[in-house]
Design a protein around this motif. Structure first.
Motif, short mmCIF file in Angstrom:
data_model
loop_
_atom_site.label_atom_id
_atom_site.label_comp_id
_atom_site.label_asym_id
_atom_site.label_seq_id
_atom_site.Cartn_x
_atom_site.Cartn_y
_atom_site.Cartn_z
N LEU A 116 12.40 -7.12 -9.58
CA LEU A 116 12.02 -6.40 -8.37
C LEU A 116 10.54 -6.50 -8.09
O LEU A 116 9.71 -6.46 -9.00
N TYR A 117 10.22 -6.62 -6.81
CA TYR A 117 8.85 -6.60 -6.34
C TYR A 117 8.72 -5.40 -5.40
O TYR A 117 9.54 -5.22 -4.50
N PHE A 118 7.68 -4.62 -5.64
CA PHE A 118 7.52 -3.36 -4.92
C PHE A 118 6.41 -3.44 -3.88
O PHE A 118 5.40 -4.13 -4.06
N GLY A 119 6.61 -2.70 -2.80
CA GLY A 119 5.54 -2.44 -1.86
C GLY A 119 4.60 -1.39 -2.42
O GLY A 119 4.82 -0.86 -3.51
N SER A 120 3.56 -1.10 -1.67
CA SER A 120 2.54 -0.16 -2.16
C SER A 120 2.91 1.29 -1.89
O SER A 120 2.20 2.19 -2.33
N GLY A 121 3.99 1.53 -1.18
CA GLY A 121 4.50 2.88 -1.01
C GLY A 121 4.00 3.60 0.24
O GLY A 121 2.97 3.25 0.81
N THR A 122 4.78 4.57 0.66
CA THR A 122 4.39 5.51 1.71
C THR A 122 4.38 6.90 1.09
O THR A 122 5.41 7.35 0.59
N ARG A 123 3.23 7.53 1.12
CA ARG A 123 3.13 8.87 0.55
C ARG A 123 3.41 9.89 1.64
O ARG A 123 2.62 10.03 2.58
N LEU A 124 4.53 10.56 1.51
CA LEU A 124 4.98 11.53 2.51
C LEU A 124 4.70 12.94 2.03
O LEU A 124 5.08 13.30 0.90
N THR A 125 4.07 13.73 2.89
CA THR A 125 3.84 15.14 2.60
C THR A 125 4.49 15.95 3.71
O THR A 125 4.20 15.72 4.90
N VAL A 126 5.37 16.86 3.32
CA VAL A 126 6.06 17.70 4.31
C VAL A 126 5.54 19.13 4.18
O VAL A 126 5.64 19.73 3.11
N LEU A 127 4.97 19.62 5.26
CA LEU A 127 4.37 20.96 5.25
C LEU A 127 5.33 22.01 5.78
O LEU A 127 6.19 21.73 6.60
#
Lengths: 116, 108
Positions: free
Chosen positions: A105-116
């Protein structure tokens, strides 16, 4: 140049809203995945797609819906967001699902989600 | 119970020292992969190693299926090796089950 592009890198949302996380891969791979990493848990498998078909779904909630418009795209739509959905969402891809080194597997750098 | 267990949870080294990271798994194995996660969060594949020993520069991965374990050896550590090392057990449809990782800190 990154071969797996995830957008946005950071995302802040309010409870109850809907967001779409974008993923495109330029590795020519046939399989794509979503994984989630929250503060208290290891990386968790969510979905796998092969040739734009859903192969495996380990996400209990229907609020998470992958969308594949092209073979190299696998977006993730999340509806009715909750604070517990806060995590980094990683997209990944591999050549195939065949149980060989093609599974690397090769991964992307990600999306950091914050739900307030 | 947890299928993949990594040890130690954290490790601090002086530059130049060697490290041995362990990964034990409780279910049958289709594949084993090692990843490096940068402090910023992105992951890099280090090894796909379902059995035997593989080398890459200062890194060596050894998987012993009968003993349900895999190890990652880092020789002559450098400060740039700092980060988290993750092992992942592969199942059907290439679904990976990750361990919690070993957080490595290499000091100069």
């Amino acid at each position: 140049d990154p071969k797996i592009i995830q957008k946005p890198k950071y995302l802040v949302a309010v409870t109850g809203s809907e967001k779409i996380l974008i993923c495109e891969q330029y590795l020519g791979h046939n399989a794509m995945y979503w994984y989630r990493q929250s503060a208290k848990k290891p990386l968790e498998f969510m979905f796998s797609y092969s040739y734009q078909k859903l192969m495996d779904n380990q996400t209990a909630s229907s609020r998470f819906q992958p969308q594949s418009s092209k073979k190299n795209h696998l977006d993730l739509q999340i509806t009715a967001l909750k604070p517990d959905d806060s995590a980094t969402y990683f997209c990944a891809s591999s050549q195939g699902l065949g149980g060989t080194s093609a599974e690397t597997l090769y991964f992307g750098s990600g999306t950091r989600l914050t739900v307030l | 119970g947890q299928q993949v267990q990594q040890s130690p949870a954290s490790l601090v080294l002086q530059e130049g020292e060697n490290a041995e990271l362990q990964c034990n798994f409780s279910t049958s194995l289709n594949s084993m992969q090692w990843f490096y996660q940068r402090p910023g969060g992105s992951l890099v594949s280090l090894f796909y190693n379902p059995s035997g020993t593989k080398h890459s520069g200062r890194l060596t991965s050894t998987t012993v299926i009968k003993e349900r374990r895999s190890s990652l050896h880092i020789s002559s550590s450098q400060t740039t090796d700092s980060g988290t090392y993750l092992c992942a057990l592969g199942g059907s449809n290439a679904k990976l089950t990750f361990g919690k990782g070993t957080k490595l800190s290499v000091k100069s």
